[in-house]
Design a protein around this motif. Structure first.
Motif, short mmCIF file in Angstrom:
data_model
loop_
_atom_site.label_atom_id
_atom_site.label_comp_id
_atom_site.label_asym_id
_atom_site.label_seq_id
_atom_site.Cartn_x
_atom_site.Cartn_y
_atom_site.Cartn_z
N SER A 166 0.78 -1.24 0.00
CA SER A 166 0.00 0.00 0.00
C SER A 166 0.81 1.28 0.00
O SER A 166 0.22 2.36 -0.08
CB SER A 166 -0.93 0.00 1.20
OG SER A 166 -0.18 0.25 2.38
N THR A 200 0.69 -4.54 -6.25
CA THR A 200 -0.15 -3.50 -5.66
C THR A 200 -1.50 -3.53 -6.37
O THR A 200 -1.71 -4.35 -7.27
CB THR A 200 0.50 -2.10 -5.70
OG1 THR A 200 -0.27 -1.22 -4.88
CG2 THR A 200 0.58 -1.53 -7.10
N TYR A 235 -4.65 1.52 -4.01
CA TYR A 235 -3.47 2.19 -3.46
C TYR A 235 -2.90 3.23 -4.42
O TYR A 235 -2.01 3.99 -4.08
CB TYR A 235 -2.42 1.14 -3.06
CG TYR A 235 -3.06 0.12 -2.15
CD1 TYR A 235 -3.65 0.53 -0.95
CD2 TYR A 235 -3.16 -1.21 -2.51
CE1 TYR A 235 -4.31 -0.37 -0.14
CE2 TYR A 235 -3.82 -2.12 -1.69
CZ TYR A 235 -4.39 -1.70 -0.52
OH TYR A 235 -5.05 -2.59 0.29
#
Lengths: 470, 470, 470, 470
Positions: D243, D265, D269
């Motif tokens: 994150s 990811t 994020y």
């Protein structure tokens, strides 16, 4: 009549991302089909159990480049491209050196002339600027970029070639303006000269002194400086021939800061060490190149950075001088001091086999990494993609067929350069190119030339993938 | 007859490591006793509730230094040391500038002459080498070291002063040979000049351009380069006036590698920003100094580094030019371009109160840190310990008695320099020196001079604590 | 009648920042005068050519601490403080261990009882919390802090002692609330247990397995975790017995982020290696301590961190078990598996001479660093300054007079602990304490006890200098 | 009769490394030809000016996963794969959750049952191990690996799911033994629970508390710990849903040390922040997922890491709960404390368009990067290459045709999941998939389903490219 000019059957085609067993159809020098079972070709090549790779592009090669000390490069565009072809390459990018006081435009024309009608494989040119006059930067540079030379290298070391900081700054402003890529040989000239004097005063004048006079600190410093200028001027920067961990640290530090800094390494930094310069007193000169090979820890750092994607390309920095010649490594003065020994080693023919064997066969990098590092990334970074650098529909049929099991011991007598030695003498490798074709035509076979001088064409390049449109 | 010449009673004596309430007995200019209740002194000073600190040493001060542009420094050795005394200092180390083409030895003699009979407090000299001739490095330097000048500063920027890389290397070889400490002003001259031209072409010629022409990248680069040379030559290096985080990162990176790299910062980098150069269009010149103040994030980085012990000393870089004068900030050309504005700001008198208030009173550093950063470390690093820099038996009675509660608003009219402004105008502080004595004699009281020119003596210095015996 | 009880004449007095030749006047157990020639003392000690240092404080010592495996510590408060005194110490801070299920308050009382009337030198106590019940944290902890125990240590490893993450969090919340300093033994318990099982399955059960079961990764991980909790709870953290580079990297990383993280190292991490655990098959148990000694590179990392100020203190982690005893290193099971060998080695007597010789005499740290690392910083960090830890007016006369030239070879027979071996057997040192006095009274002379049990008093401590007032 | 089943004409085919305009010939669900002008297909699709990409693989998806709090995931394998198809995906890899106390083998069988006959696109399964019993690790795990489930995820947080350190160690030993890839959800459970209690005590119980209870420190700590265990056990590790910058720093630190640590990811994020949890008091629950979105600086850090190749894949972490339902975000207790709000947000349909628009269209990453991050790398890392993940001869014809110019505003009513909201409501994008085919058959068109449940097949996976053969 056959549908294709050539079909390569049943090989394992490898790109920078993919691996597939298929046939490759070639027509008019371009790849026009990939398929499970494609139609007939006038020529059929069976590639069962072989690898079908994009031909190598060697974007760091010195051929017939003028010198200022009376030395003569062992290879011209004919022998150099011949040697390259036999080592699996389909293209090279030698440098066009502007000598100080000379016109940039003229220097390019001269190199065109040297190359014309001589090359076995395709070629492009980088421009080296040693004299960044108003004329060179404002008038000539835009011209040569228009002429397809879209990358400029500068030196931070070497007598008569090193630019000072103001000049570096101005060259970067100029490359930024025309959208050319800036390449840099990063070593601190003044520091090397001072270190050299110190070594000479201490009587440490043998070839090993070459390595001792330019420890990695001088490369690290110049790299940091070049990065700083690139940051100030806001241009991407390509750092050539990185030799070890301290320099890699700078490159990664810059990348983490978001700076567009890129780099290459070369076989000598993966396989040789500074000890090679002194282990054989009379033969150390064979390993004199700049930056010098370092040590085993730095080799490991380079391998690790290769595997982690820190380096964008892998090149030879082929810069050959005959060992047993007074226009080569035995030039006047070379016996008195390392500083007279011409800098450079041959390697255009051995680059790919060394990386294949030590990298792919020994499991350090993947085959896809190999393709990216030796072909595709060169094409993108130097503005020739998708014409060059991949096995893709529409691309030039620049292909190297490799036998991944072939065992070869590198020795001078199997090589095809005009140099009289190889620094890798005796190294045994697994994997070697067996057929090399440029635009569909075979130029080398089983490590021997199969084409002819003059077949290779000049490739006019566009904007580097690293250079933003503004 | 009293046993001591002077006794300071019941103060809180602070050293770089300790804090104790006690009496201090002084005789013949030296501290000869510390105790709970010591005998009588001819003079008795009650220091109840006051702090008894080693007098400040300001090891980075420019006084009556020659310039090449017609500007004149506002303070000579008389006014500069008077101002220093009133700000809690008992010693300064101004620079002796060798002008290019001039003899190093002569330049030192001239500065001795300028100082002689003028100083209110003790003084030493650093030598600035701008012309590292054979004569300077081989003949003169050993002489001046013998004469007690054991530190040499070099510039990497400024017209007529910047050394090139070869010169830096040679100076370091020379300082290494004689055991002198090398100090460096690290900014890249060529880069600044190029940036300046670019700003001028863009018409950005006001004082703010000064900051924009030398972003922290140019300081970071030069710092990395200086560190690299120090590593090659194997000498300790002292980086002066560090202005922000990127440079601190280099210093710490070097320290973690085990390199003997040290640094200082100054009040301007803790309290001013580049915005001060343009917030008041006509007055920005008052803040023109090099390196320029940065921004709030860099201030924080400097404070943090101070607190963590990254900086060894805290200095003023006092370099005063009268604002309203054509030999000062209004020099010919200054209205046309920032590049003509003389570089430097006054600060010898405000250095200690600013650090005391913002640092100690506001809880960022301890009192012991304050003493180390403003006195003891200077004495050790510049080879005057234990004669100077501490409250210890046998040391010179160089003492500043501080009232830690005293509130003072800095304004030009309370200061004692010969400059016509302070960059800290209006800043309100908590804590101020109330009595300052040099070798037992009071030289300032309540912020006003109480001694006389000529009392201050030249201090011949020995080897820096940072320089190893070889 | 003499003015002073004792005067130490003409020694070189050293503090954490200063070095001065002077006399020291002692009265009623305190230092009341420092001076060039002070009045007479009832006792006069000539310290010409000797060093007069603050007595060592060893803030990491285990004495007569309860165990859960039937082992018995070799030293109680009598023998432990006797040994400490002979090695130049004037104070120790042993741990008061709360056993799981036991009252924290009771555990402290028990350790008070164990110490009372036994000690040769002054002592304080840290509290170890192994059972952070509501009662312990909310009721008992404030009580013991009021009682002068202002530091709390927690374990992240050891059966019956390791706290889980929630417990660590809660202890930190509690120490934050009462203003106590949190200390942590950082090794990952689960990982060590798993590694141990793996080694046992592999039959690798000799003493060397102890080191192999807890590689530095387990210490690094726990350190990072403890730092993270301290960051979440917003408390300063003191990491005990750091053993090598990877952990130092974490500490420095935290410091650079502005976190209040501090650490110590110990002689075993500067001088021993994991090889000591297996070089002598039957005697490896003598070197079993946690964390285990690492290797030469980690020794260098620790030395470097000491010299650069990364470590705040230097302690012994004295935790002695008799080698030739079944309540010591030969405990039931110890022959079958390293995991039964009691963890700990003696060192309270050898800590100072080792650091003096290897550090000061061999030029790695300064004498002032030595004083800071062995005395002054302990006093400040553990809330006893200025009563303890320095040679300053008003401080307790806790003084060790050293002969910096004295050559001593460490052997078991010259030591004064109750252990039957020293891990440093045969090590030759330069520099040794010759007179040690606590509150003005001599407690050891020439490496032999000269005082008596019961003279040492409990020192009630205040707030750590590392813990902010909120 | 047509030679091919389907031909896609004249599109811009993009792979992870190459871009070429060509025709794609599909037969029996596989890609069998790429060429300039290939023969006829029964179905012809004109892709002029469109992009022909490998269908997206979403390797982090939760569908119909059991919960322990009475909540019900909004999407089952039918609706989830339908939604995925409409968003350009041709394959998903949901998790098979072993509940504590349940048999690992049974849990897998149950998920197979849930998926069977339901899926619109192909699917595989990861196994989540929450109960690493001897049975699970020694007996069941080898079975499920044989059954084509070659990746195992573990949780370091969540009641009833978090493994303790010993369990993590043992799972890694087991995955190492069978050659499975270990994936980890890295957040520290105990720390979150303690932080939650603190927030509850402070009355800070709204959705924003979710983010405040798990600051990035808890993710960084767990990441460092997981890396440390992977280092001890010697296994590669895949860190899911990273994150922000502090975690990226750990990942890169590990990579530079040569450790085989990889990460992904997710869109949340890159585009959401913690402020989304409190800006709309009653609707913050819509953004509750773990780890929580951070801030703009962390978004930038994630973008930068994506562009620099730090992340190997980009996934949705699709974990949908109906907002207006008491088995969703309004579950019993959710109004009283954030800790009862089910964790997770929908995103399988929006993942690709968001990355395409914000990444490719806005120039942050290349099209080739997009393909690598959304398809090819998933196939390689999760052991399905070359069957899945590329447009290559022999690969499944899993293809998404994109209109790079199509403008779409994301709103709940255009989406095809069973959730009642999208966290990206109102986001306007450039570029959207217009035709999606799985094994040659169209499953979605213009953002609407065009296939049928049950067409999608289970893909049995082999060894991850990240897991070495031993």
């Amino acid at each position: 009549m056959a549908f294709f000019d050539t079909v390569i059957r049943n090989g394992t085609v490898v790109t920078a991302s993919d691996t597939m067993v298929c046939d490759v159809g070639i027509k008019n020098g371009r790849i026009v089909a990939l398929g499970e079972h494609i139609e007939e070709g006038s020529t059929e090549i069976d590639a069962t159990d072989l690898l079908v790779l994009p031909g190598g592009i060697d974007s760091h090669v010195h051929l017939e480049q003028p010198t200022s000390d009376g030395s003569v490069m062992a290879d011209d565009f004919e022998s150099g491209t011949r040697s390259a072809a036999c080592g699996g390459n389909t293209m090279v990018i030698p440098f066009s050196l502007q000598e100080r006081g000379e016109s940039l435009l003229n220097s390019v024309q001269e190199h065109h002339d040297r190359a014309s009608g001589k090359c076995h494989i395709d070629y492009a040119l980088h421009a080296i600027i040693t004299d960044p006059s108003e004329q060179a930067l404002v008038k000539d540079l835009p011209e040569i970029v228009k002429g397809g030379i879209t990358s400029v290298k500068i030196f931070m070391t070497y007598e008569n070639m090193a630019l000072n900081d103001a000049e570096i700054f101005r060259v970067m402003e100029a490359t930024r303006h025309v959208g050319a890529l800036t390449m840099v040989h990063a070593e601190n000239f003044d520091a090397i000269r001072q270190m050299t004097e110190r070594l000479e005063r201490a009587g440490h004048t043998g070839p090993r002194g070459h390595a001792d006079s330019r420890p990695i600190v001088v490369e690290r410093e110049a790299t940091h400086r070049a990065i700083s200028f690139a940051e100030l001027v806001d241009v991407p920067l390509f750092v050539v021939h990185v030799s070890g961990g301290d320099v890699i640290e700078q490159i990664e530090w810059a990348k983490r800061r978001g700076l567009p800094i890129y780099a290459e390494t070369c076989p000598q930094y993966l396989t040789l060490t500074a000890d090679d310069l002194d282990s054989m007193p009379t033969e150390g000169a064979k390993y004199v190149c700049s930056p010098p090979p370092r040590d085993v820890a730095n080799q490991e750092a380079c391998w690790d950075a290769l595997a982690r994607g820190v380096f964008s390309t892998f090149t030879s920095d082929h810069c050959p001088f005959v060992y047993a010649s007074d226009t080569g490594k035995q030039i006047k003065g070379a016996q008195e001091s390392f500083k007279y020994v011409p800098n450079g080693i041959p390697g255009v023919e051995t680059r790919l086999p060394i990386l294949f064997s030590k990298g792919v066969s020994e499991g350090r990098i993947t085959l896809n990494d190999f393709v990216a590092l030796t072909a595709t990334n060169h094409a993108k970074i130097y503005g020739m993609y998708p014409q060059k650098g991949s096995i893709a529909i529409g691309s030039d049929a620049d292909i190297a067929i490799w036998d991944p099991k072939k065992r070869v011991t590198l020795t001078q007598d199997i090589l095809n350069h005009n140099c009289d030695y190889t620094p890798y003498e005796g190294m045994t490798l697994t994997g070697y190119p067996v057929v090399v074709m440029v635009r569909g035509r075979v130029v080398a076979k089983d490590g021997k030339p199969a084409g002819e001088p003059g077949y290779g064409e000049f490739v006019s390049r566009g904007r580097s993938s690293l250079v933003p449109d503004r």
